[in-house]
Design a protein around this motif. Structure first.
Motif, PDB file in Angstrom:
ATOM      1  N   ALA A  15       0.831  -1.205   0.000  1.00 56.14           N
ATOM      2  CA  ALA A  15       0.000   0.000   0.000  1.00 56.14           C
ATOM      3  C   ALA A  15       0.866   1.255   0.000  1.00 56.14           C
ATOM      4  O   ALA A  15       0.581   2.232  -0.708  1.00 56.14           O
ATOM      5  CB  ALA A  15      -0.930  -0.003   1.206  1.00 56.14           C
ATOM      6  N   LEU A  16       1.926   1.250   0.777  1.00 59.84           N
ATOM      7  CA  LEU A  16       2.817   2.411   0.829  1.00 59.84           C
ATOM      8  C   LEU A  16       3.450   2.670  -0.533  1.00 59.84           C
ATOM      9  O   LEU A  16       3.467   3.811  -1.018  1.00 59.84           O
ATOM     10  CB  LEU A  16       3.913   2.179   1.869  1.00 59.84           C
ATOM     11  N   LEU A  17       3.954   1.623  -1.184  1.00 61.29           N
ATOM     12  CA  LEU A  17       4.646   1.798  -2.457  1.00 61.29           C
ATOM     13  C   LEU A  17       3.694   2.255  -3.554  1.00 61.29           C
ATOM     14  O   LEU A  17       4.075   3.043  -4.432  1.00 61.29           O
ATOM     15  CB  LEU A  17       5.345   0.502  -2.852  1.00 61.29           C
ATOM     16  N   ALA A  18       2.464   1.781  -3.512  1.00 66.61           N
ATOM     17  CA  ALA A  18       1.478   2.261  -4.488  1.00 66.61           C
ATOM     18  C   ALA A  18       1.256   3.757  -4.324  1.00 66.61           C
ATOM     19  O   ALA A  18       1.145   4.502  -5.316  1.00 66.61           O
ATOM     20  CB  ALA A  18       0.171   1.495  -4.322  1.00 66.61           C
ATOM     21  N   ASP A  19       1.195   4.226  -3.082  1.00 66.28           N
ATOM     22  CA  ASP A  19       1.024   5.663  -2.831  1.00 66.28           C
ATOM     23  C   ASP A  19       2.244   6.455  -3.285  1.00 66.28           C
ATOM     24  O   ASP A  19       2.117   7.552  -3.859  1.00 66.28           O
ATOM     25  CB  ASP A  19       0.780   5.898  -1.338  1.00 66.28           C
ATOM     26  N   VAL A  20       3.432   5.924  -3.018  1.00 69.59           N
ATOM     27  CA  VAL A  20       4.660   6.608  -3.443  1.00 69.59           C
ATOM     28  C   VAL A  20       4.676   6.759  -4.960  1.00 69.59           C
ATOM     29  O   VAL A  20       4.934   7.852  -5.495  1.00 69.59           O
ATOM     30  CB  VAL A  20       5.901   5.831  -2.961  1.00 69.59           C
ATOM     31  N   ALA A  21       4.378   5.667  -5.670  1.00 71.65           N
ATOM     32  CA  ALA A  21       4.366   5.726  -7.131  1.00 71.65           C
ATOM     33  C   ALA A  21       3.325   6.723  -7.627  1.00 71.65           C
ATOM     34  O   ALA A  21       3.533   7.406  -8.639  1.00 71.65           O
ATOM     35  CB  ALA A  21       4.090   4.340  -7.702  1.00 71.65           C
ATOM     36  N   GLY A  22       2.213   6.839  -6.895  1.00 72.53           N
ATOM     37  CA  GLY A  22       1.140   7.727  -7.320  1.00 72.53           C
ATOM     38  C   GLY A  22       1.492   9.197  -7.285  1.00 72.53           C
ATOM     39  O   GLY A  22       0.914   9.988  -8.046  1.00 72.53           O
ATOM     40  N   LEU A  67       8.208  -3.248  -5.417  1.00 74.16           N
ATOM     41  CA  LEU A  67       8.499  -2.027  -6.170  1.00 74.16           C
ATOM     42  C   LEU A  67       8.082  -2.190  -7.625  1.00 74.16           C
ATOM     43  O   LEU A  67       7.466  -1.294  -8.219  1.00 74.16           O
ATOM     44  CB  LEU A  67       9.985  -1.691  -6.076  1.00 74.16           C
ATOM     45  N   GLY A  68       8.400  -3.348  -8.205  1.00 69.12           N
ATOM     46  CA  GLY A  68       8.024  -3.598  -9.594  1.00 69.12           C
ATOM     47  C   GLY A  68       6.523  -3.584  -9.791  1.00 69.12           C
ATOM     48  O   GLY A  68       6.018  -3.038 -10.789  1.00 69.12           O
ATOM     49  N   GLU A  69       5.787  -4.166  -8.851  1.00 65.91           N
ATOM     50  CA  GLU A  69       4.327  -4.157  -8.938  1.00 65.91           C
ATOM     51  C   GLU A  69       3.781  -2.742  -8.933  1.00 65.91           C
ATOM     52  O   GLU A  69       2.750  -2.458  -9.550  1.00 65.91           O
ATOM     53  CB  GLU A  69       3.725  -4.939  -7.764  1.00 65.91           C
ATOM     54  N   ALA A  70       4.475  -1.837  -8.236  1.00 68.26           N
ATOM     55  CA  ALA A  70       4.037  -0.437  -8.150  1.00 68.26           C
ATOM     56  C   ALA A  70       4.509   0.393  -9.335  1.00 68.26           C
ATOM     57  O   ALA A  70       4.219   1.591  -9.395  1.00 68.26           O
ATOM     58  CB  ALA A  70       4.541   0.177  -6.846  1.00 68.26           C
ATOM     59  N   GLY A  71       5.228  -0.225 -10.265  1.00 68.93           N
ATOM     60  CA  GLY A  71       5.724   0.511 -11.423  1.00 68.93           C
ATOM     61  C   GLY A  71       7.046   1.207 -11.186  1.00 68.93           C
ATOM     62  O   GLY A  71       7.372   2.173 -11.878  1.00 68.93           O
ATOM     63  N   LEU A  72       7.823   0.700 -10.229  1.00 69.95           N
ATOM     64  CA  LEU A  72       9.111   1.301  -9.876  1.00 69.95           C
ATOM     65  C   LEU A  72      10.230   0.300 -10.139  1.00 69.95           C
ATOM     66  O   LEU A  72      10.166  -0.845  -9.678  1.00 69.95           O
ATOM     67  CB  LEU A  72       9.119   1.717  -8.402  1.00 69.95           C
ATOM     68  N   THR A  73      11.256   0.727 -10.849  1.00 69.85           N
ATOM     69  CA  THR A  73      12.365  -0.140 -11.208  1.00 69.85           C
ATOM     70  C   THR A  73      13.627   0.305 -10.481  1.00 69.85           C
ATOM     71  O   THR A  73      14.040   1.473 -10.585  1.00 69.85           O
ATOM     72  CB  THR A  73      12.627  -0.092 -12.730  1.00 69.85           C
ATOM     73  N   VAL A  74      14.245  -0.610  -9.740  1.00 69.81           N
ATOM     74  CA  VAL A  74      15.479  -0.287  -9.017  1.00 69.81           C
ATOM     75  C   VAL A  74      16.600  -0.039 -10.017  1.00 69.81           C
ATOM     76  O   VAL A  74      16.898  -0.877 -10.872  1.00 69.81           O
ATOM     77  CB  VAL A  74      15.867  -1.416  -8.046  1.00 69.81           C
ATOM     78  N   THR A  75      17.225   1.126  -9.925  1.00 68.17           N
ATOM     79  CA  THR A  75      18.325   1.490 -10.826  1.00 68.17           C
ATOM     80  C   THR A  75      19.667   1.574 -10.115  1.00 68.17           C
ATOM     81  O   THR A  75      20.708   1.647 -10.775  1.00 68.17           O
ATOM     82  CB  THR A  75      18.040   2.843 -11.502  1.00 68.17           C
ATOM     83  N   TRP A  76      19.636   1.596  -8.791  1.00 72.67           N
ATOM     84  CA  TRP A  76      20.886   1.665  -8.025  1.00 72.67           C
ATOM     85  C   TRP A  76      20.638   1.119  -6.632  1.00 72.67           C
ATOM     86  O   TRP A  76      19.584   1.361  -6.033  1.00 72.67           O
ATOM     87  CB  TRP A  76      21.369   3.112  -7.927  1.00 72.67           C
ATOM     88  N   SER A  77      21.605   0.366  -6.113  1.00 69.18           N
ATOM     89  CA  SER A  77      21.550  -0.095  -4.723  1.00 69.18           C
ATOM     90  C   SER A  77      22.968  -0.249  -4.205  1.00 69.18           C
ATOM     91  O   SER A  77      23.904  -0.490  -4.970  1.00 69.18           O
ATOM     92  CB  SER A  77      20.780  -1.414  -4.599  1.00 69.18           C
ATOM     93  N   GLU A  78      23.101  -0.114  -2.897  1.00 66.42           N
ATOM     94  CA  GLU A  78      24.417  -0.229  -2.268  1.00 66.42           C
ATOM     95  C   GLU A  78      24.202  -0.682  -0.832  1.00 66.42           C
ATOM     96  O   GLU A  78      23.298  -0.204  -0.141  1.00 66.42           O
ATOM     97  CB  GLU A  78      25.119   1.129  -2.314  1.00 66.42           C
ATOM     98  N   GLU A  79      25.044  -1.600  -0.382  1.00 64.93           N
ATOM     99  CA  GLU A  79      24.915  -2.085   0.994  1.00 64.93           C
ATOM    100  C   GLU A  79      25.722  -1.205   1.935  1.00 64.93           C
ATOM    101  O   GLU A  79      26.895  -0.900   1.667  1.00 64.93           O
ATOM    102  CB  GLU A  79      25.391  -3.539   1.112  1.00 64.93           C
ATOM    103  N   TRP A  80      25.085  -0.814   3.040  1.00 62.36           N
ATOM    104  CA  TRP A  80      25.715   0.041   4.037  1.00 62.36           C
ATOM    105  C   TRP A  80      25.757  -0.628   5.415  1.00 62.36           C
ATOM    106  O   TRP A  80      25.874   0.047   6.442  1.00 62.36           O
ATOM    107  CB  TRP A  80      24.965   1.376   4.137  1.00 62.36           C
ATOM    108  N   SER A  81      25.683  -1.951   5.460  1.00 60.16           N
ATOM    109  CA  SER A  81      25.575  -2.665   6.739  1.00 60.16           C
ATOM    110  C   SER A  81      26.751  -2.375   7.664  1.00 60.16           C
ATOM    111  O   SER A  81      26.561  -2.125   8.868  1.00 60.16           O
ATOM    112  CB  SER A  81      25.488  -4.173   6.494  1.00 60.16           C
ATOM    113  N   ALA A  82      27.972  -2.433   7.154  1.00 57.59           N
ATOM    114  CA  ALA A  82      29.141  -2.253   8.011  1.00 57.59           C
ATOM    115  C   ALA A  82      29.164  -0.857   8.636  1.00 57.59           C
ATOM    116  O   ALA A  82      29.416  -0.713   9.843  1.00 57.59           O
ATOM    117  CB  ALA A  82      30.422  -2.502   7.210  1.00 57.59           C
TER     118      ALA A  82
END
Length: 253
Positions: free
Chosen positions: A129-136, A180-195
C-alpha cells in the motif's frame, strides 16, 4: 523507538549523537545514516536546485535541512508526530522548507520529482500500500530514494526483545524489489551500508551508556532502558548479518 514527545529526546541525546558520529557526519539525523551517505543517496536520486522532494517520516528533518541548504531543492517533509514537525520548523529557521503533520499511508496528493524514505521502511507492515502511494505522487521518471532494513521477519522471540516491535517489520530485498516492480518502480541503483551502520549503532550505544545519567534525566529511566535495549539489538543484528542495510533508488516507469 517511538519518540512522540520529541523535544526531550532531542535535548537528551544531542551530546551523545554529536560525539558518536565521525567528524562532520552528524547533521541532526535521528538514525544510523551519516551525512556522507545522505549526500550520496541524494546524488543518485538526482536531487538538485529546483527538484521537488517529498520526505516521508522526516522526523526533525536533519537530512532534509541538509539537502535544502546544500542542494537548493524544493522540500516538503511529512511526519506523524506533531512535536517532530514543530521542531523541524524551528530548526529549519530561514531555510525554504515546508513541513506538515500526516499519518502515512495515504500519502497526500501532489506531484514530486523525488520521494525520500530514510530509515523508516521497517515501520510499515503493509509495504504494498505504501509503495502504491509513493508511485502515485511521483512524476514520470521520478525517483524513490530509500534506505532499507533487510532481513527475514522477526521471530516471536525477537519481537519480545525489541521495544516497540510493532514498528519493526523487516522485509527481504527480493520481496521488496518485487513489490516495487508491482508499483511501477524499477530499481536502478543499490548499495549495501551494513558495516557503516553497524559501526554507527555501536558508537551510539556506547555513548548512550556513557551518558546514561544525563539522558535519563531528560527522557526518563524507562525510555533510556528501551533505547539501549533497541540499540543493543540493532548493533548485534547488523554485526551478525541478521539484518542488512541497503540504500536504493527506484525510478517510476
Amino acid at each position: 523507538m517511538r519518540q512522540d514527545q520529541r523535544a526531550p529526546f532531542l535535548a537528551g541525546l544531542q551530546r551523545a549523537r554529536e560525539t558518536a558520529y565521525p567528524a562532520g557526519e552528524y547533521v541532526g539525523q535521528e538514525s544510523f545514516l551519516r551525512a556522507t551517505e545522505i549526500r550520496r543517496l541524494a546524488a543518485r536520486a538526482g536531487i538538485g536546485p529546483g527538484v521537488s522532494v517529498l520526505d516521508l517520516c522526516c522526523g526533525t528533518a536533519g537530512p532534509g535541512r541538509l539537502l535544502v541548504a546544500e542542494l537548493g531543492c524544493r522540500y516538503l517533509g511529512l511526519d506523524s508526530s506533531a512535536s517532530a514537525v514543530e521542531l523541524a520548523r524551528r530548526l529549519a529557521g530561514d531555510l525554504p522548507c515546508r513541513f506538515e503533520q500526516a499519518e502515512l499511508p495515504p500519502v497526500p496528493d501532489g506531484r514530486f520529482d523525488v520521494v525520500l524514505l530514510l530509515e523508516t521502511m521497517l515501520a510499515f507492515p503493509d509495504k504494498r500500500a505504501l509503495l502504491a502511494d509513493v508511485a502515485g505522487v511521483l512524476a514520470p521518471g521520478g525517483r524513490f530514494a530509500l534506505t532499507l532494513e533487510e532481513g527475514r521477519p522477526l521471530t516471536p522471540g525477537e519481537r519480545r526483545q525489541m521495544p516497540d516491535a510493532d514498528t519493526v517489520w523487516l522485509v527481504e530485498l527480493a520481496e521488496l524489489t518485487e513489490l516495487l516492480g508491482e508499483a511501477g518502480l524499477t530499481v536502478t541503483w543499490s548499495e549495501e551500508w551494513s558495516a557503516a551502520h553497524h559501526a554507527t549503532a555501536t558508537a551510539l550505544l556506547h555513548r548512550y551508556r556513557a551518558d546514561a545519567r544525563g539522558i535519563a534525566g531528560q527522557i526518563g529511566p524507562l525510555a533510556l532502558t528501551e533505547l539501549i535495549a533497541a540499540h543493543e539489538l540493532w548493533a548485534d543484528w547488523l554485526g551478525s548479518g541478521r539484518v542488512r542495510k541497503f540504500a536504493l533508488v527506484a525510478v517510476k516507469r
